[in-house]
Design an enzyme around this catalytic site. Structure first.
Site, PDB file in Angstrom:
ATOM      1  N   ASP A  42       0.827  -1.214   0.000  1.00 42.28           N
ATOM      2  CA  ASP A  42       0.000   0.000   0.000  1.00 42.28           C
ATOM      3  C   ASP A  42       0.862   1.266   0.000  1.00 42.28           C
ATOM      4  O   ASP A  42       0.382   2.356   0.304  1.00 42.28           O
ATOM      5  CB  ASP A  42      -0.907   0.031   1.237  1.00 42.28           C
ATOM      6  CG  ASP A  42      -2.081  -0.941   1.128  1.00 42.28           C
ATOM      7  OD1 ASP A  42      -2.192  -1.626   0.099  1.00 42.28           O
ATOM      8  OD2 ASP A  42      -2.882  -1.001   2.080  1.00 42.28           O
ATOM      9  N   ASP A  56       4.535  -9.377   9.185  1.00 40.08           N
ATOM     10  CA  ASP A  56       4.612  -7.930   9.101  1.00 40.08           C
ATOM     11  C   ASP A  56       6.015  -7.514   8.653  1.00 40.08           C
ATOM     12  O   ASP A  56       6.959  -8.321   8.664  1.00 40.08           O
ATOM     13  CB  ASP A  56       4.285  -7.295  10.444  1.00 40.08           C
ATOM     14  CG  ASP A  56       2.778  -7.247  10.710  1.00 40.08           C
ATOM     15  OD1 ASP A  56       2.002  -7.493   9.760  1.00 40.08           O
ATOM     16  OD2 ASP A  56       2.392  -6.980  11.863  1.00 40.08           O
ATOM     17  N   ASP A 112       8.438  -5.898   9.901  1.00 41.07           N
ATOM     18  CA  ASP A 112       9.580  -5.919  10.814  1.00 41.07           C
ATOM     19  C   ASP A 112       9.978  -7.327  11.252  1.00 41.07           C
ATOM     20  O   ASP A 112      10.796  -7.475  12.158  1.00 41.07           O
ATOM     21  CB  ASP A 112       9.283  -5.061  12.043  1.00 41.07           C
ATOM     22  CG  ASP A 112       7.914  -5.333  12.652  1.00 41.07           C
ATOM     23  OD1 ASP A 112       7.041  -5.843  11.934  1.00 41.07           O
ATOM     24  OD2 ASP A 112       7.712  -5.023  13.842  1.00 41.07           O
ATOM     25  N   ASP A 121      -6.657  -8.829  13.655  1.00 40.49           N
ATOM     26  CA  ASP A 121      -6.181 -10.153  14.053  1.00 40.49           C
ATOM     27  C   ASP A 121      -6.955 -10.691  15.263  1.00 40.49           C
ATOM     28  O   ASP A 121      -7.388 -11.845  15.287  1.00 40.49           O
ATOM     29  CB  ASP A 121      -4.684 -10.113  14.350  1.00 40.49           C
ATOM     30  CG  ASP A 121      -4.274  -8.909  15.202  1.00 40.49           C
ATOM     31  OD1 ASP A 121      -5.161  -8.172  15.685  1.00 40.49           O
ATOM     32  OD2 ASP A 121      -3.065  -8.708  15.385  1.00 40.49           O
TER      33      ASP A 121
END
Length: 511
Positions: free
Chosen positions: A96, A151, A153, A244
């Protein structure tokens, strides 16, 4: 009028202490359940697969990304190094981004495509539904029977899928979650303190819940879903900031089971700046309470037993600790000055009330300390040396109470707010400087000044306690004041330093 006000004050203060005590008691319960059921979350050799295993399923790995210039290459590289048959591993970079991250992703995807990997770059420009929207749209184009999510990281180990996919041989397992580890735990004092909080949740809480048959949640990353579980539970919905948590409980409400594996560790980067940390906590707090407002009625009316219901609801509202802490602190000065505005001396109160209140506060306060210390004992051989940073966690936990109270109130009253991402800066070594990572600095929030006010208020309470000869709360107030000042100071100084650094860079360019 004064009598009514006094009674109301004591009722509110008593309720506040009681609920803080219950949340403190809950941490003892988590430690007890962990010690009793931790074997249920240990890795089982019979479920470990190899690349040569027959009938390996197709797995789609989804990487939701939004402006992650510093870390996206590390993410893609680690995922592309996963050991799994190339024809059965679909990698989706759900992008995005609105900055140069897009170009970096295109280059990395092109590189790995030439190496024969099944990798796709799916770029959106509308950001509808944010992360949940990206996952939802990616799911429509996915081919996998199972969906792994990481994700930006995170850095999964090469054997991640071979150690997790085997658990889906149990047909009622809808999701497998692994433990978060740390890439930069020792970067600074803030990351060292945060690691305690993460370790407590992932080593103690998740094991306690899953091992004892209670509900647990997917943590948004470092886990694998059965596709049919996502679909039958209603898919990724966009009406909370913790999609989540929301999907997890909706799946468990219709009978799906989850598996937590404490021995499989997926390392991630801890926010190294205070503003990034507060942004993360705000999102987690608001999203959890949004999910509570949304799902508690369904959970309450479900056919689950009372233990499952009680733990699920407690888990959902756990961030209520922060507004309770703020109320407790704000009530301290009126309590000390009770004699002057209500004509009641603390010495006039029944000894049972005084000792009862002190006992509740003491037991509740010790619970989290034991909880986090126990998590260190279970993970690290040299755990005792790490305990020096436990008071820092307590201080920070108090310092962010203002920010999380705002998040809690917004969630309860349905106040909309912009999605606040947590910037990842790839700060893994202490010799790397925050000043070199100005691209995604989080601007200071006005609530930093309220945190400073709370620090001053705690100092006032210390002064009043000495003035009226009631020094019982001085220790707590010293810790609280340091926490508020520390969080406020870092929040403001980071923002000012980033602004000056950017100005300096602009001056050099113009020169």
């Amino acid at each position: 009028m004064v009598t009514i006000l006094t009674v109301s004050f004591f009722l509110l203060y008593g309720a506040d202490i009681f609920f803080l005590f219950l949340f403190g008691l809950h941490t003892y319960l988590m430690v007890f359940l962990y010690a009793k059921f931790k074997k249920n979350c240990e890795e089982k050799p019979q479920f470990i697969l190899s690349e040569s295993s027959k009938n390996l399923p197709i797995v789609t790995v989804q990487l939701p990304v939004y402006n992650e210039f510093y870390v996206v290459d590390r993410l893609i590289d680690s995922v592309c190094a996963i050991n799994y048959p190339k024809k059965k591993l679909q990698i989706q970079v759900l992008d995005d981004s609105t900055d140069e991250t897009k170009d970096k992703i295109q280059n990395r995807v092109a590189y790995y495509k030439k190496k024969g990997l099944w990798i796709e770059h799916l770029h959106r420009t509308n950001r509808k539904g944010h992360k949940a929207g990206a996952l939802d749209e990616g799911l429509l184009k996915s081919k996998g029977e199972f969906i792994a999510i990481f994700d930006a990281d995170f850095t999964p180990e090469p054997d991640f899928l071979l150690r997790t996919i085997g658990y889906f041989e149990q047909e009622d397992i809808g999701m497998v979650q692994t433990r978060w580890g740390h890439l930069n735990e020792n970067y600074n004092v803030l990351t060292k303190a945060q690691s305690f909080g993460i370790d407590g949740h992932f080593m103690i809480e998740q094991v306690a819940r899953n091992g004892s048959g209670l509900w647990m949640n997917f943590n948004g990353t470092a886990g694998v879903w059965r596709r049919t579980c996502i679909e039958t539970a209603g898919g990724w919905e966009h009406d909370t900031l913790t999609e989540d948590f929301d999907l997890s409980y909706r799946a468990e409400l219709i009978g799906w089971k989850f598996q937590y594996l404490k021995d499989i560790v997926c390392k991630a980067e801890i926010p190294a700046s205070m503003n990034a940390y507060k942004s993360q906590q705000f999102r987690w707090c608001k999203g959890s309470i949004q999910t509570a407002v949304k799902l508690i009625p369904r959970i309450w009316n479900s056919k689950e037993n009372w233990k499952v219901k009680a733990e699920a609801i407690t888990h959902l509202v756990n961030y209520s600790v922060h507004p309770l802490m703020v109320v407790n602190i704000l009530f301290t000065a009126p309590l000390l000055l009770l004699q002057y505005w209500a004509g009641v001396k603390l010495d006039d109160l029944p000894i049972e009330i005084l000792f009862g209140s002190a006992g509740f506060l003491s037991i509740g306060s010790l619970g989290p300390v034991i909880f986090y210390a126990y998590s260190q004992r279970e993970i690290y051989p040299a755990w005792k040396k790490k305990l020096v940073y436990l008071p820092v966690l307590v201080m920070i936990g108090t310092g962010i109470a203002v920010m999380n109270t705002f998040a809690w109130v917004e969630a309860i009253f349905g106040v909309p707010s912009a999605f606040k991402r947590t910037p990842k800066l790839r700060l893994e070594n202490s010799n790397e400087s925050l000043s070199d990572r100005n691209k995604y600095r989080v601007p200071v929030d006005y609530r930093a000044f309220l945190e400073f006010f709370m620090g001053c208020y705690c100092l006032l309470c210390i002064y009043l306690s000495v003035l009226v000869g009631k020094p019982y709360i001085i220790g707590f107030m010293v810790l609280y004041s340091i926490g508020f000042f520390y969080v406020s100071f870092l929040s403001v100084s980071e923002s000012l330093f980033a602004t000056r650094s950017k100005a300096a860079v602009s001056d050099r360019i113009l020169a």
